[in-house]
Enzyme design. Sequence first.
Site, mmCIF file in Angstrom:
data_model
loop_
_atom_site.group_PDB
_atom_site.id
_atom_site.type_symbol
_atom_site.label_atom_id
_atom_site.label_comp_id
_atom_site.label_asym_id
_atom_site.label_seq_id
_atom_site.Cartn_x
_atom_site.Cartn_y
_atom_site.Cartn_z
ATOM 1 N N TYR A 1 60.384 54.225 89.887
ATOM 2 C CA TYR A 1 60.259 53.135 89.197
ATOM 3 C C TYR A 1 61.600 52.014 89.401
ATOM 4 C CZ TYR A 1 56.733 55.480 86.604
ATOM 5 O OH TYR A 1 55.564 56.288 86.018
ATOM 6 N N THR B 1 62.722 64.449 70.425
ATOM 7 C CA THR B 1 63.445 63.864 71.683
ATOM 8 C C THR B 1 64.517 62.892 71.530
ATOM 9 O OG1 THR B 1 62.911 62.412 73.372
ATOM 10 C CG2 THR B 1 61.405 62.309 71.293
ATOM 11 N N ASP B 2 65.403 62.800 72.469
ATOM 12 C CA ASP B 2 66.410 61.674 72.449
ATOM 13 C C ASP B 2 66.160 60.468 72.500
ATOM 14 O OD1 ASP B 2 65.980 61.845 74.868
ATOM 15 O OD2 ASP B 2 67.964 62.243 75.613
ATOM 16 N N GLU B 3 64.918 60.194 72.933
ATOM 17 C CA GLU B 3 64.200 59.031 72.989
ATOM 18 C C GLU B 3 64.081 58.254 71.679
ATOM 19 O OE1 GLU B 3 61.087 58.467 75.631
ATOM 20 O OE2 GLU B 3 61.776 60.031 77.138
ATOM 21 N N ARG C 1 68.838 60.099 83.422
ATOM 22 C CA ARG C 1 68.477 61.111 82.535
ATOM 23 C C ARG C 1 69.254 62.194 82.577
ATOM 24 N NH1 ARG C 1 66.232 57.102 81.107
ATOM 25 N NH2 ARG C 1 63.908 56.686 80.783
ATOM 26 N N LYS D 1 57.235 59.446 67.662
ATOM 27 C CA LYS D 1 58.192 60.801 67.487
ATOM 28 C C LYS D 1 59.234 60.274 66.397
ATOM 29 C CE LYS D 1 58.329 64.164 69.158
ATOM 30 N NZ LYS D 1 57.555 65.682 68.788
ATOM 31 N N TYR E 1 55.343 56.143 72.440
ATOM 32 C CA TYR E 1 55.790 57.577 72.379
ATOM 33 C C TYR E 1 56.935 57.730 71.596
ATOM 34 C CZ TYR E 1 58.196 61.745 73.529
ATOM 35 O OH TYR E 1 58.932 62.925 73.309
ATOM 36 N N ASN F 1 65.948 65.479 78.462
ATOM 37 C CA ASN F 1 64.530 65.955 79.288
ATOM 38 C C ASN F 1 64.836 67.122 79.823
ATOM 39 O OD1 ASN F 1 65.039 62.848 79.487
ATOM 40 N ND2 ASN F 1 63.406 62.996 81.035
ATOM 41 N N LYS G 1 45.543 72.464 70.595
ATOM 42 C CA LYS G 1 44.418 71.448 70.631
ATOM 43 C C LYS G 1 43.644 71.595 72.112
ATOM 44 C CE LYS G 1 43.322 66.481 70.008
ATOM 45 N NZ LYS G 1 43.840 65.416 69.758
ATOM 46 N N ASP H 1 43.762 71.337 66.083
ATOM 47 C CA ASP H 1 44.416 69.752 66.164
ATOM 48 C C ASP H 1 45.252 69.841 64.989
ATOM 49 O OD1 ASP H 1 45.273 67.211 66.044
ATOM 50 O OD2 ASP H 1 43.223 66.561 66.259
ATOM 51 N N ILE H 2 46.721 69.557 65.020
ATOM 52 C CA ILE H 2 47.778 69.777 63.922
ATOM 53 C C ILE H 2 47.398 68.377 62.989
ATOM 54 C CG2 ILE H 2 49.609 70.928 65.005
ATOM 55 C CD1 ILE H 2 50.879 68.198 65.470
ATOM 56 N N GLY I 1 50.925 73.708 69.850
ATOM 57 C CA GLY I 1 51.255 73.074 71.176
ATOM 58 C C GLY I 1 51.818 74.321 71.959
ATOM 59 N N HIS J 1 61.478 50.200 79.945
ATOM 60 C CA HIS J 1 61.949 51.360 80.607
ATOM 61 C C HIS J 1 63.624 51.534 79.983
ATOM 62 C CE1 HIS J 1 62.736 53.684 84.621
ATOM 63 N NE2 HIS J 1 62.662 54.569 83.498
HETATM 64 O O1 DAU Z 1 64.297 62.515 77.039
HETATM 65 C C1 DAU Z 1 63.300 63.443 76.562
HETATM 66 C C2 DAU Z 1 62.003 62.713 77.093
HETATM 67 O O2 DAU Z 1 61.967 63.136 78.396
HETATM 68 C C3 DAU Z 1 61.048 63.760 76.436
HETATM 69 O O3 DAU Z 1 60.752 63.279 74.958
HETATM 70 C C4 DAU Z 1 59.612 62.987 76.895
HETATM 71 O O4 DAU Z 1 58.303 63.773 76.424
HETATM 72 C C5 DAU Z 1 59.276 63.277 78.442
HETATM 73 O O5 DAU Z 1 58.071 62.716 79.003
HETATM 74 C C6 DAU Z 1 60.660 62.661 79.165
HETATM 75 O O6 DAU Z 1 60.741 61.256 79.010
HETATM 76 P P1 DAU Z 1 60.981 60.234 80.482
HETATM 77 O O7 DAU Z 1 60.316 59.025 80.374
HETATM 78 O O8 DAU Z 1 62.292 60.287 80.331
HETATM 79 O O9 DAU Z 1 60.398 61.334 81.535
HETATM 80 P P2 DAU Z 1 59.492 61.115 82.786
HETATM 81 O O10 DAU Z 1 59.413 62.281 83.453
HETATM 82 O O11 DAU Z 1 58.457 60.602 82.582
HETATM 83 O O12 DAU Z 1 60.554 60.087 83.607
HETATM 84 C C7 DAU Z 1 61.883 60.332 83.979
HETATM 85 C C8 DAU Z 1 62.514 59.123 84.579
HETATM 86 O O13 DAU Z 1 61.911 58.997 85.915
HETATM 87 C C9 DAU Z 1 62.374 57.935 84.098
HETATM 88 O O14 DAU Z 1 63.575 57.044 83.955
HETATM 89 C C10 DAU Z 1 61.124 57.155 84.658
HETATM 90 C C11 DAU Z 1 61.355 57.824 86.001
HETATM 91 N N1 DAU Z 1 60.061 58.178 86.700
HETATM 92 C C12 DAU Z 1 58.997 58.824 86.250
HETATM 93 C C13 DAU Z 1 57.760 58.793 86.724
HETATM 94 C C14 DAU Z 1 56.589 59.847 86.172
HETATM 95 C C15 DAU Z 1 59.726 57.411 88.135
HETATM 96 O O15 DAU Z 1 60.476 56.836 88.627
HETATM 97 N N2 DAU Z 1 58.589 57.490 88.555
HETATM 98 C C16 DAU Z 1 57.749 58.453 88.135
HETATM 99 O O16 DAU Z 1 56.258 58.579 88.701
#
Ligand code: DAU
Length: 335
Positions: free
Chosen positions: A206, A125-127, A213, A153, A149, A178, A34, A59-60, A7, A275
Amino acid sequence: MKILITGGSGFMGSNMIRYLLRTYPEYEVLNFDKLTYAANPNNLIEADGNPRYQFMKGDIADEIAVEEAFANFNPDVVLNYAAETHVDRSILDPKAFLMTDVVGTYQLLEAVKRHGTGKLVQISTDEVFGSIETGAFTEKSPFEPNSPYSAAKAGGDHLCRAYWVTYQTPVVVTHSCNFYGPYQYPEKVIPLFITNLLEGKKVPLYGDGLNVREWIYTEDHCRAVDRILHDGKAGEIYNIGSGEETTNLDLTNKILELTGNNESMIDYVKDRAGHDRRYAIDHTKLSNELGWEPKTSFTEGLAATVKWYLDNKEWWVPLKSGEYEDYYQKQYVDR
Ligand code: DAU
């Protein structure tokens, strides 16, 4: 040292390749990628022609391709950055996540076992720990993944643990908060919001915007993986965090300010399904045992990131079309 990075054409992998080639003048890197939608060969233009850098498309989850990479390159160490990572995409269609994040991890573990490779570092990830109201996840927190997701993981990480316990396959797992910085595909919240605003578009926040985060700058993450790659112990788990927590609303306000906008550019949209409210990760073990600390504050890192997107429009403007538009159409119809 010969390092196979999977990757390596994505955001974090390409930052790590640049970091390694720059920091260790004698290291060799094979980038096995990939080239999915989120990968971008333009991320590594500066490595092209470097005799210490090679690329192989693969591809892994493909046993034959993985075997070819291991047999030809004979790595000392493998860094597994290859993953399907976007939570919203996993909600729309989980299958690719299972293939790459579970089956792909399995194929790498098998190859490391077969070839007697020195170490596999699994970037995770911490998720996998789920959501936490107060305090922070430690390396011993139970897994409670809430999205397809994070479940995928978690499956890969469980396999890493099982291979260590059962076969003593030398694997180290990281759980990171993040990350953000230059070259991040503009579907993640920070580059999405920055690029939307630079295009004069609103930003889709959202729910109530109060999800929390913890954010780490990519260079700090590279330095953490560097420490783990060299001195992390096989069978161990290391959390990578920054201690810099923010609500999405605060983050949005900072980006609005840095781009010369105001709150009228926020579009409050329907919340993400399932969420997670808050992530926070305790990185004491990494600091105490491997002497790592983050160096870039969120304020500095975010300003540098906004500047990079402002200065590198030719990198991201072409990305926001084709497959990207199809995805957003689906994303908003289905929610
Ligand atoms: O915690 C580590 C993780 O962080 C990684 O393992 C994931 O691969 C990575 O995608 C990320 O996950 P999140 O869901 O936290 O990241 P994201 O950037 O999608 O969203 C961050 C926060 O922002 C989350 O609370 C959702 C919110 N958000 C996200 C998007 C894309 C919005 O409010 N609006 C948006 O359009």
